[in-house]
Scaffold this motif. Structure first.
Motif, PDB file in Angstrom:
ATOM      1  N   ALA A  69       6.359  -5.162 -22.802  1.00 20.10           N
ATOM      2  CA  ALA A  69       4.952  -4.743 -22.789  1.00 20.10           C
ATOM      3  C   ALA A  69       4.184  -5.474 -21.695  1.00 20.10           C
ATOM      4  CB  ALA A  69       4.319  -4.991 -24.151  1.00 20.10           C
ATOM      5  N   SER A  70       4.439  -6.762 -21.558  1.00 20.11           N
ATOM      6  CA  SER A  70       3.777  -7.550 -20.522  1.00 20.11           C
ATOM      7  C   SER A  70       4.173  -7.072 -19.126  1.00 20.11           C
ATOM      8  CB  SER A  70       4.127  -9.022 -20.696  1.00 20.11           C
ATOM      9  OG  SER A  70       3.578  -9.789 -19.664  1.00 20.11           O
ATOM     10  N   LEU A  71       5.461  -6.828 -18.946  1.00 24.28           N
ATOM     11  CA  LEU A  71       5.960  -6.347 -17.660  1.00 24.28           C
ATOM     12  C   LEU A  71       5.379  -4.967 -17.339  1.00 24.28           C
ATOM     13  CD1 LEU A  71       7.806  -6.839 -15.228  1.00 24.28           C
ATOM     14  CD2 LEU A  71       9.688  -5.896 -16.578  1.00 24.28           C
ATOM     15  N   LEU A  72       5.313  -4.103 -18.334  1.00 25.45           N
ATOM     16  CA  LEU A  72       4.758  -2.774 -18.114  1.00 25.45           C
ATOM     17  C   LEU A  72       3.266  -2.825 -17.791  1.00 25.45           C
ATOM     18  CD1 LEU A  72       6.622  -0.634 -20.767  1.00 25.45           C
ATOM     19  CD2 LEU A  72       6.692  -0.356 -18.277  1.00 25.45           C
ATOM     20  N   LYS A  73       2.573  -3.761 -18.391  1.00 22.83           N
ATOM     21  CA  LYS A  73       1.143  -3.919 -18.092  1.00 22.83           C
ATOM     22  C   LYS A  73       0.966  -4.281 -16.616  1.00 22.83           C
ATOM     23  CE  LYS A  73      -2.997  -6.307 -19.700  1.00 22.83           C
ATOM     24  NZ  LYS A  73      -3.539  -7.285 -20.644  1.00 22.83           N
ATOM     25  N   GLU A  74       1.748  -5.234 -16.155  1.00 19.44           N
ATOM     26  CA  GLU A  74       1.693  -5.642 -14.754  1.00 19.44           C
ATOM     27  C   GLU A  74       2.158  -4.514 -13.829  1.00 19.44           C
ATOM     28  OE1 GLU A  74       3.390  -9.210 -11.846  1.00 19.44           O
ATOM     29  OE2 GLU A  74       3.908  -9.218 -13.972  1.00 19.44           O
ATOM     30  N   ALA A  75       3.214  -3.821 -14.241  1.00 22.97           N
ATOM     31  CA  ALA A  75       3.750  -2.722 -13.423  1.00 22.97           C
ATOM     32  C   ALA A  75       2.764  -1.568 -13.318  1.00 22.97           C
ATOM     33  CB  ALA A  75       5.069  -2.234 -14.013  1.00 22.97           C
ATOM     34  N   THR A  76       2.032  -1.302 -14.381  1.00 27.73           N
ATOM     35  CA  THR A  76       1.037  -0.232 -14.355  1.00 27.73           C
ATOM     36  C   THR A  76      -0.044  -0.545 -13.321  1.00 27.73           C
ATOM     37  OG1 THR A  76       1.452   0.323 -16.657  1.00 27.73           O
ATOM     38  CG2 THR A  76      -0.654   1.025 -15.750  1.00 27.73           C
ATOM     39  N   VAL A  77      -0.506  -1.783 -13.305  1.00 27.82           N
ATOM     40  CA  VAL A  77      -1.514  -2.195 -12.324  1.00 27.82           C
ATOM     41  C   VAL A  77      -0.943  -2.076 -10.914  1.00 27.82           C
ATOM     42  CG1 VAL A  77      -2.865  -4.168 -11.483  1.00 27.82           C
ATOM     43  CG2 VAL A  77      -2.720  -3.697 -13.935  1.00 27.82           C
ATOM     44  N   LYS A  78       0.272  -2.560 -10.732  1.00 29.89           N
ATOM     45  CA  LYS A  78       0.928  -2.519  -9.417  1.00 29.89           C
ATOM     46  C   LYS A  78       1.142  -1.071  -8.975  1.00 29.89           C
ATOM     47  CE  LYS A  78       3.804  -4.769  -6.413  1.00 29.89           C
ATOM     48  NZ  LYS A  78       3.244  -5.598  -5.379  1.00 29.89           N
ATOM     49  N   SER A  79       1.562  -0.228  -9.895  1.00 28.00           N
ATOM     50  CA  SER A  79       1.797   1.175  -9.595  1.00 28.00           C
ATOM     51  C   SER A  79       0.513   1.882  -9.166  1.00 28.00           C
ATOM     52  CB  SER A  79       2.410   1.868 -10.818  1.00 28.00           C
ATOM     53  OG  SER A  79       2.561   3.236 -10.595  1.00 28.00           O
ATOM     54  N   LYS A  80      -0.570   1.621  -9.877  1.00 26.40           N
ATOM     55  CA  LYS A  80      -1.855   2.247  -9.539  1.00 26.40           C
ATOM     56  C   LYS A  80      -2.374   1.769  -8.188  1.00 26.40           C
ATOM     57  CE  LYS A  80      -3.334   3.272 -14.213  1.00 26.40           C
ATOM     58  NZ  LYS A  80      -4.274   3.002 -15.293  1.00 26.40           N
ATOM     59  N   ALA A  81      -2.067   0.537  -7.821  1.00 25.28           N
ATOM     60  CA  ALA A  81      -2.549  -0.031  -6.565  1.00 25.28           C
ATOM     61  C   ALA A  81      -1.667   0.327  -5.372  1.00 25.28           C
ATOM     62  CB  ALA A  81      -2.649  -1.552  -6.688  1.00 25.28           C
ATOM     63  N   SER A  82      -0.469   0.811  -5.634  1.00 26.31           N
ATOM     64  CA  SER A  82       0.456   1.081  -4.531  1.00 26.31           C
ATOM     65  C   SER A  82       0.073   2.365  -3.802  1.00 26.31           C
ATOM     66  CB  SER A  82       1.888   1.183  -5.037  1.00 26.31           C
ATOM     67  OG  SER A  82       2.084   2.389  -5.729  1.00 26.31           O
ATOM     68  N   VAL A  83       0.405   2.403  -2.540  1.00 22.98           N
ATOM     69  CA  VAL A  83       0.136   3.593  -1.746  1.00 22.98           C
ATOM     70  C   VAL A  83       1.403   4.396  -1.475  1.00 22.98           C
ATOM     71  CG1 VAL A  83      -1.951   2.701  -0.670  1.00 22.98           C
ATOM     72  CG2 VAL A  83       0.257   2.244   0.391  1.00 22.98           C
ATOM     73  N   SER A  84       2.557   3.808  -1.778  1.00 19.31           N
ATOM     74  CA  SER A  84       3.812   4.527  -1.603  1.00 19.31           C
ATOM     75  C   SER A  84       4.888   3.928  -2.499  1.00 19.31           C
ATOM     76  CB  SER A  84       4.278   4.484  -0.143  1.00 19.31           C
ATOM     77  OG  SER A  84       4.849   3.241   0.169  1.00 19.31           O
ATOM     78  N   LEU A  85       5.970   4.659  -2.627  1.00 15.95           N
ATOM     79  CA  LEU A  85       7.102   4.180  -3.406  1.00 15.95           C
ATOM     80  C   LEU A  85       7.972   3.209  -2.610  1.00 15.95           C
ATOM     81  CD1 LEU A  85       8.115   7.600  -4.994  1.00 15.95           C
ATOM     82  CD2 LEU A  85       6.916   5.700  -6.108  1.00 15.95           C
ATOM     83  N   TYR A  86       7.754   3.164  -1.334  1.00 18.92           N
ATOM     84  CA  TYR A  86       8.582   2.359  -0.442  1.00 18.92           C
ATOM     85  C   TYR A  86       8.629   0.891  -0.858  1.00 18.92           C
ATOM     86  CZ  TYR A  86      10.428   0.395   3.875  1.00 18.92           C
ATOM     87  OH  TYR A  86      11.196  -0.270   4.787  1.00 18.92           O
ATOM     88  N   GLU A  87       7.474   0.340  -1.266  1.00 16.64           N
ATOM     89  CA  GLU A  87       7.455  -1.073  -1.623  1.00 16.64           C
ATOM     90  C   GLU A  87       8.339  -1.381  -2.829  1.00 16.64           C
ATOM     91  OE1 GLU A  87       3.631  -2.351  -3.790  1.00 16.64           O
ATOM     92  OE2 GLU A  87       3.079  -0.491  -2.756  1.00 16.64           O
ATOM     93  N   PHE A  88       8.571  -0.406  -3.676  1.00 20.17           N
ATOM     94  CA  PHE A  88       9.433  -0.601  -4.836  1.00 20.17           C
ATOM     95  C   PHE A  88      10.901  -0.339  -4.493  1.00 20.17           C
ATOM     96  CE2 PHE A  88       5.428   1.224  -6.742  1.00 20.17           C
ATOM     97  CZ  PHE A  88       4.887  -0.009  -7.056  1.00 20.17           C
TER      98      PHE A  88
END
Length: 155
Positions: A69-88
């Motif tokens: 849950a903690s990881l998903l919370k952080e990932a959700t923020v990171k996902s919303k802030a990302s401009v592309s899938l490349y960084e992942f």
């Protein structure tokens, strides 16, 4: 599938490229973020997809539900802030082909969790597959495997 993915993520966590150490938290975040990208592609929050993401993370990373849950919370923020899938995806390119395939299959599992594949979900998975060098035939094979597994669990 989960056994293969667990082996995949253990290898990612414990083996570095060029003999260096792998940034495990960064890898975990990249994986979780890709699952979030799929789930959020249709711009709808579905509890079944949220549950699938959490379940996959607990299985893949061998973490408890609170850590997922903690990881998903952080990932959700990171996902919303990302401009592309490349960084992942850049972190995941050096995986073995069968490991990259397993990741794509897991992404399909999240997409199928709500019973509907939105064209945007498919587009995200397709783009990730291309970025981590998965052939189109394997992309389709992963889709069909996840579809079959989804049908078996909903019956």
């Amino acid at each position: 599938m989960f056994k293969q993915l667990r082996v995949l993520f253990r290898q990612v966590m414990h083996e570095g490229t060029d003999g260096g150490a792998v940034d495990t938290p960064s890898m975990h975040l990249a994986m979780a973020s890709l699952l979030c990208e799929v789930a959020n592609a249709d711009h709808e929050i579905d509890p079944r997809e949220e549950q699938a993401k959490a379940h996959l993370l607990t299985m893949l990373l061998e973490i408890n539900e609170a850590e997922a849950a903690s990881l998903l919370k952080e990932a959700t923020v990171k996902s919303k802030a990302s401009v592309s899938l490349y960084e992942f995806t850049t972190k995941l390119r050096e995986l073995l082909p069968e490991q990259r395939y397993s990741l794509i299959e897991a992404m399909w599992e999240v997409a199928y969790a709500d019973g509907v594949i939105d064209p945007q979900e498919e587009a995200v998975i397709r783009q990730v597959a291309e970025l981590i060098y998965i052939d189109h035939s394997l992309f389709i094979k992963a889709k069909l495997a996840a579809q079959l597994r989804n049908k078996q669990t909903t019956q």
